[in-house]
Design a protein around this motif. Structure first.
Motif, mmCIF file in Angstrom:
data_model
loop_
_atom_site.group_PDB
_atom_site.id
_atom_site.type_symbol
_atom_site.label_atom_id
_atom_site.label_comp_id
_atom_site.label_asym_id
_atom_site.label_seq_id
_atom_site.Cartn_x
_atom_site.Cartn_y
_atom_site.Cartn_z
ATOM 1 N N LYS A 136 -5.243 12.604 -32.041
ATOM 2 C CA LYS A 136 -6.329 13.302 -32.708
ATOM 3 C C LYS A 136 -7.676 13.030 -32.053
ATOM 4 C CE LYS A 136 -4.056 13.373 -37.223
ATOM 5 N NZ LYS A 136 -4.142 12.959 -38.651
ATOM 6 N N SER B 243 -9.839 12.440 -28.729
ATOM 7 C CA SER B 243 -9.881 12.623 -27.291
ATOM 8 C C SER B 243 -11.157 12.041 -26.741
ATOM 9 C CB SER B 243 -9.792 14.127 -26.936
ATOM 10 O OG SER B 243 -9.883 14.303 -25.550
ATOM 11 N N THR C 242 -0.098 14.081 -27.585
ATOM 12 C CA THR C 242 -1.531 14.185 -27.834
ATOM 13 C C THR C 242 -1.911 13.370 -29.063
ATOM 14 O OG1 THR C 242 -1.236 16.155 -29.198
ATOM 15 C CG2 THR C 242 -1.622 16.489 -26.835
ATOM 16 N N GLN D 273 -4.942 9.857 -22.005
ATOM 17 C CA GLN D 273 -4.666 8.888 -23.055
ATOM 18 C C GLN D 273 -4.070 7.627 -22.438
ATOM 19 O OE1 GLN D 273 -5.562 9.413 -26.151
ATOM 20 N NE2 GLN D 273 -6.105 11.571 -25.956
ATOM 21 N N GLU E 102 -2.386 17.088 -23.445
ATOM 22 C CA GLU E 102 -3.129 18.313 -23.746
ATOM 23 C C GLU E 102 -4.511 18.012 -24.311
ATOM 24 O OE1 GLU E 102 -0.816 20.798 -26.259
ATOM 25 O OE2 GLU E 102 0.705 21.246 -24.735
ATOM 26 N N SER E 103 -4.678 16.855 -24.908
ATOM 27 C CA SER E 103 -5.980 16.498 -25.479
ATOM 28 C C SER E 103 -6.776 15.569 -24.559
ATOM 29 C CB SER E 103 -5.799 15.845 -26.857
ATOM 30 O OG SER E 103 -5.042 14.657 -26.755
#
Length: 294
Positions: free
Chosen positions: A290, A292, A288, A50, A46-47
């Motif tokens: 912290k 991004s 997610t 990754q 969602e962020s």
């Protein structure tokens, strides 16, 4: 399958087109397998995109180079940043990332004069699929740890893996399981092994196997859940008497094993500790964070 005319790779600090990149046919890596690599996965969250445990993978890449005397002149942070650049340039979120350190021309059996680093990425599903595996014990064993550094992810080591996998598939199985040089359980051609017996997880100890980053993650998750895990030397008979088993690795993720040489595990995969770890791992890699990166 892996690239097209629009694909970009990171090569020695620059972004270049994959289909226009070249390497020297006299490279030590091509002739002797003298190079190191990593397998890394990126996930859509969602962020944003990754890369899972990117730092750990590049630390292992660096360690592999050190073990086999290949110069490594890049920082881990530089290569992590370059990985995100490659993913962004190719518009990839869920992807497999392949860093490769390869050597300059040198026909002598000495350390390289110069080395290059390449990072590429492509869309790739779970390497071993999503169905439980039918394994066979390989006639090939893992190399003796005194003959080379088994803990280094070296290109040439994977001839052993190719031979084992090819033999297994030629004999009608999904994948191989290799023993170490003393006849104890080692690992798959590209994944680590765990098995369950009476509520306890067992896995071959380090020393004759690659110290997998996914393996380490499984150990972390097992500790979080309060699962007992024992690391040691185990025989094929120990495995045949187990309740369930699974492979784990960056490419394979976590995949259940149905049988070994037609001996089927007694516990339903959906009721196994491995299934719980598989679900937890899938959730973990897509969590997610912290920070991004854009």
């Amino acid at each position: 399958m892996y690239y097209n005319h629009n694909s970009l790779i990171f090569l020695n600090g620059k972004m270049v087109k994959a289909n226009e990149s070249v390497t020297d046919l006299y490279s030590q890596t091509l002739h002797y397998g003298y190079g190191v690599f990593e397998g890394i996965r990126a996930y859509k969250t969602e962020s944003g995109t990754q890369v899972f445990k990117a730092e750990a993978h590049y630390e292992r890449l660096k360690k592999s180079c050190e073990l086999v005397k290949i110069p490594f002149n890049w920082s881990v942070s530089e290569l992590v940043e370059a990985t995100y650049q490659v993913l962004k340039a190719n518009n990839l979120s869920d992807a497999y990332v392949r860093p490769l350190v390869f050597c300059s021309p040198n026909m002598s059996l000495t350390r390289p004069n110069e080395v290059s680093v390449m990072i590429c990425a492509w869309e790739w599903g779970a390497y071993l699929g999503d169905k439980q595996l039918r394994l066979t014990l390989s006639s090939y064993c893992r190399p003796h740890p005194r003959s080379l550094h088994v803990e280094a992810k070296v290109c040439g080591h994977y001839v052993n893996s190719i031979l084992a996998t090819t033999e297994a598939k030629d004999n009608g199985y999904d994948e191989a399981l290799l023993l170490d040089c003393d006849g104890y359980l080692a690992e798959g051609p590209g994944a680590n092994l765990f098995f369950e017996k009476d509520g306890i997880l067992y896995t071959p100890k380090l020393g004759n196997i690659l110290p997998g980053i996914t393996r380490a993650t499984v150990l972390e998750l097992a500790d979080k859940f309060g699962f007992e895990v024992q690391q040691g030397s185990y025989t094929p008979e120990d495995l045949w008497e187990a309740d369930s088993a699974f492979y784990c690795g960056t490419a394979a993720e976590i995949i259940g094993i149905e049988s070994v040489d037609e001996i089927t595990f007694r516990k339903d995969w959906n009721n196994s500790l491995g299934k719980q770890l598989q679900e937890a791992y899938s959730k973990l890699v897509r969590e997610t964070t912290k920070v991004s990166r854009q």
